[in-house]
Enzyme design. Structure first.
Site, PDB file in Angstrom:
ATOM      1  N   ARG A  62      -3.049   7.913  -2.445  1.00  0.00           N
ATOM      2  CA  ARG A  62      -2.122   7.255  -3.370  1.00  0.00           C
ATOM      3  C   ARG A  62      -0.673   7.546  -2.983  1.00  0.00           C
ATOM      4  O   ARG A  62       0.180   6.656  -2.920  1.00  0.00           O
ATOM      5  CB  ARG A  62      -2.386   7.731  -4.793  1.00  0.00           C
ATOM      6  CG  ARG A  62      -1.529   7.021  -5.849  1.00  0.00           C
ATOM      7  CD  ARG A  62      -1.826   7.564  -7.236  1.00  0.00           C
ATOM      8  NE  ARG A  62      -3.257   7.523  -7.520  1.00  0.00           N
ATOM      9  CZ  ARG A  62      -3.916   6.439  -7.918  1.00  0.00           C
ATOM     10  NH1 ARG A  62      -3.273   5.300  -8.064  1.00  0.00           N
ATOM     11  NH2 ARG A  62      -5.211   6.495  -8.150  1.00  0.00           N
ATOM     12  N   ILE A  89      -2.085   2.427  -9.931  1.00  0.00           N
ATOM     13  CA  ILE A  89      -1.415   3.367 -10.824  1.00  0.00           C
ATOM     14  C   ILE A  89      -0.361   4.116 -10.012  1.00  0.00           C
ATOM     15  O   ILE A  89      -0.670   4.698  -8.970  1.00  0.00           O
ATOM     16  CB  ILE A  89      -2.412   4.369 -11.427  1.00  0.00           C
ATOM     17  CG1 ILE A  89      -3.499   3.616 -12.207  1.00  0.00           C
ATOM     18  CG2 ILE A  89      -1.683   5.358 -12.330  1.00  0.00           C
ATOM     19  CD1 ILE A  89      -2.986   2.799 -13.356  1.00  0.00           C
ATOM     20  N   LEU A  90       0.890   4.087 -10.481  1.00  0.00           N
ATOM     21  CA  LEU A  90       1.975   4.724  -9.745  1.00  0.00           C
ATOM     22  C   LEU A  90       2.139   6.181 -10.183  1.00  0.00           C
ATOM     23  O   LEU A  90       2.022   6.500 -11.370  1.00  0.00           O
ATOM     24  CB  LEU A  90       3.279   3.962  -9.976  1.00  0.00           C
ATOM     25  CG  LEU A  90       3.293   2.527  -9.439  1.00  0.00           C
ATOM     26  CD1 LEU A  90       4.572   1.827  -9.854  1.00  0.00           C
ATOM     27  CD2 LEU A  90       3.133   2.514  -7.912  1.00  0.00           C
ATOM     28  N   HIS A 105       1.609  -5.055 -20.519  1.00  0.00           N
ATOM     29  CA  HIS A 105       0.185  -4.881 -20.794  1.00  0.00           C
ATOM     30  C   HIS A 105      -0.229  -5.906 -21.849  1.00  0.00           C
ATOM     31  O   HIS A 105       0.490  -6.114 -22.840  1.00  0.00           O
ATOM     32  CB  HIS A 105      -0.098  -3.473 -21.309  1.00  0.00           C
ATOM     33  CG  HIS A 105      -1.542  -3.226 -21.614  1.00  0.00           C
ATOM     34  ND1 HIS A 105      -2.463  -2.952 -20.627  1.00  0.00           N
ATOM     35  CD2 HIS A 105      -2.225  -3.236 -22.785  1.00  0.00           C
ATOM     36  CE1 HIS A 105      -3.656  -2.800 -21.175  1.00  0.00           C
ATOM     37  NE2 HIS A 105      -3.540  -2.963 -22.486  1.00  0.00           N
ATOM     38  N   THR A 140      -0.809  10.413 -13.307  1.00  0.00           N
ATOM     39  CA  THR A 140      -1.692  11.087 -12.352  1.00  0.00           C
ATOM     40  C   THR A 140      -1.535  12.604 -12.481  1.00  0.00           C
ATOM     41  O   THR A 140      -0.536  13.106 -13.006  1.00  0.00           O
ATOM     42  CB  THR A 140      -1.353  10.681 -10.905  1.00  0.00           C
ATOM     43  OG1 THR A 140      -0.022  11.123 -10.586  1.00  0.00           O
ATOM     44  CG2 THR A 140      -1.453   9.180 -10.726  1.00  0.00           C
TER      45      THR A 140
END
Length: 545
Positions: A62, A89-90, A105, A140
């Site tokens: 990632r 996902i950042l 969203h 994350t």
């Protein structure tokens, strides 16, 4: 100018919508995707927007991929990052180096944060869902693994509600959320950022938007919000709209406390319901008779007064209103500001009327009115105060909202500008004429004698033509009265003396108008030459709808 770096995974429809609309003057510096055949690349190129592709190799972590993205974006200057279906996902690797990053969203977060927001909303049986534009925050852990509970949990910038209807399936709801909700909310958020109205406090998890307020500092415009969310319930479907080929419905705002034809009881059960035009005309008629404390009656045709009067009794007021233009009153709407009595009801049924509106009816009056099969009888209840502050008009692609014209004048508000002073009777007529004229479509001219109309010139593109029309109506259509010695009211200033010259020919002896023309002196001189009295109100009263 705000420059945007867009990141999309497929079509990038939100990015393209923003590019086409340029909210707040924002423009795209680049659009990046991680899929070489993403349709957004061609669409961006057609708009002259540079593009970048950073493929996601199988062996890339990632953080490695995000470093590659940052490297690709390093050649461009940008102030904002907008995600649109970017299925990655950042982490802080990207977010710490990039400017503020926004995402949208398809749900009203924190409800339904998962991948199937539409299905989840339908399964939950909610009546409202929508979309959320939020600041992207790191979701994350230290190893780059996704923490599911932290995905899409960044501070909210704006939301847009979308109703869920009975019978909706996932495709129906998805279509409305994506193309109605997101196409409103995302450009709004970008506009706020571009205008410097957004303050983001990531430590507190808060977003403050200076532009998103319920009012504005300027007292003259207080109460007009930066955005409006309106939810009305369909009260009834109508036979048709203005014309038979147009479908129509009436929607009700049940928070309205003011007397209204939408909430009125139709007393003659079994009669056909109101049409689109009936509602529109009845609303105009009701608003007109709310102007007066004395017994008042008005006859409306195509939202314009065919006649209006006040008197000592309701029956007398109706007689005077009708006699202004009985020919035009045929098929019109009658509005009364007192309980309808038998004497008034007997007069109403003497000619064809579509609707009668009143705060109540005596038993005898109701029996008389219900004899007419096609006459709809509406009971709006106690008139009370005018509480609704705003009116609105739908436009193609938008809506106009304004304060209602609730101005009211008295004799003391009038500025006499001619050599001759108005008589007390003329002053009384001026006030009556002005309050009635507010409800005449512009350009509007109204002739009044005492507190009754004698001629109405409405909806003309020339003010002098409106005077001529009012004179013709008084001369040819009025029964038992004419313009001789009457007062003329004009909803805006006279640009030239010609309107006064035409009024003099009709027999007008006094004029009330706003004043304010560069030719006021010439107009006043013309009035003096004809021995007219003239008073200025200092405010105009256009009605274009």
């Amino acid at each position: 100018m705000t420059r945007i770096a867009g990141m999309a995974g497929n079509r990038g429809r939100n990015l393209l919508n923003i590019a086409d609309r340029k909210p707040g003057g924002a423009e795209f510096a680049v659009i990046l995707t991680n899929t070489e055949d993403a349709p957004v690349l061609e669409a961006a190129a057609e708009r002259g927007i540079p593009t970048e592709v950073v493929p996601l190799a199988e062996d890339m972590s990632r953080r490695e991929h995000e470093e590659a993205v940052l490297e690709a974006l390093s050649e461009y200057e940008f102030d904002l990052v907008c995600l649109d279906g970017y299925m990655r996902i950042l982490s802080d690797t990207f977010l710490d180096e990039a400017p503020t990053t926004l995402n949208v969203h398809p749900a009203l977060l924190p409800s339904f944060p998962g991948m199937d927001a539409w299905g989840d909303a339908l399964e939950a049986g909610v009546s409202v869902t929508g979309c959320t534009v939020h600041v992207v925050t790191d979701a994350t852990d230290e190893d780059g693994a996704v923490v599911e509970d932290e995905v899409d949990m960044g501070p909210i910038v704006t939301q847009e509600p979308i109703p869920v209807y009975e019978g909706d399936d996932e495709d129906d709801l998805k279509e409305r959320v994506l193309y109605e909700g997101e196409f409103r909310a995302y450009p709004r958020a970008v506009k706020w950022v571009a205008e410097g109205a957004v303050d983001i406090d990531l430590d507190a998890g808060e977003v403050t938007v200076d532009a998103d307020v319920a009012g504005v500092e300027d007292a003259e415009h207080d109460g007009l919000p930066s955005r409006r969310v309106v939810s009305d319930d369909r009260a009834d479907t109508l036979r048709y709209g203005e014309n038979p080929h147009q479908d129509a419905a009436v929607y009700a705002d049940y928070t309205c406390d003011e007397a209204s034809v939408v909430h009125a009881d139709q007393l003659n059960e079994g009669a056909k319901g109101l049409s689109y035009n009936n509602y529109n005309d009845a609303d105009g008629a009701l608003n007109l008779i709310k102007e007066f404390d004395e017994p008042a009656a008005a006859v409306i045709k195509h939202t314009n007064p065919a006649g209006c009067a006040t008197a000592d009794s309701l029956a007398e007021a109706y007689e005077k209103a009708l006699s202004t233009d009985p020919m035009s009153a045929f098929g019109g709407i009658v509005a009364l500001n007192r309980e309808c009595d038998a004497a008034t009801a007997e007069q109403i049924i003497d000619s064809f009327k579509e609707v009668v509106v009143a705060p109540s009816y005596t038993d005898d009056a109701l029996e008389t009115l219900c004899e007419k099969e096609n006459l709809r009888v509406l009971d709006v209840g106690e008139l009370g105060e005018q509480t609704e502050r705003f009116t609105e008009k739908d436009l193609v692609g938008g809506r106009l909202v304004q304060e209602r014209d609730l101005q009211s004048i008295s004799v003391d508000d009038l500025e006499v500008v001619t050599e001759r002073e108005p008589t007390e009777d003329e002053l009384e007529s001026m006030v009556f004429a002005w309050q009635t004229l507010k409800h005449v479509k512009s350009n509007g001219i109204l002739f009044a004698d005492g507190t009754e109309t004698v001629g109405v010139g409405m909806g003309q593109v020339s003010r002098v033509d409106a005077v001529r029309l009012a004179a013709m109506k008084a001369d040819e259509h009025a029964e038992g009265k004419d313009a001789e010695g009457a007062v003329m009211a004009s909803d805006a200033f006279f640009p030239f003396p010609d309107g006064i010259e035409e009024a003099a020919k009709a027999g007008i002896e006094a004029v009330v108008q706003p004043g304010g023309s560069v030719n006021d002196e010439d107009v006043i001189e013309a009035a003096d030459e004809h021995g007219m009295a003239m008073a200025f109100t200092g405010q105009r009263s256009f009605k274009h709808d």
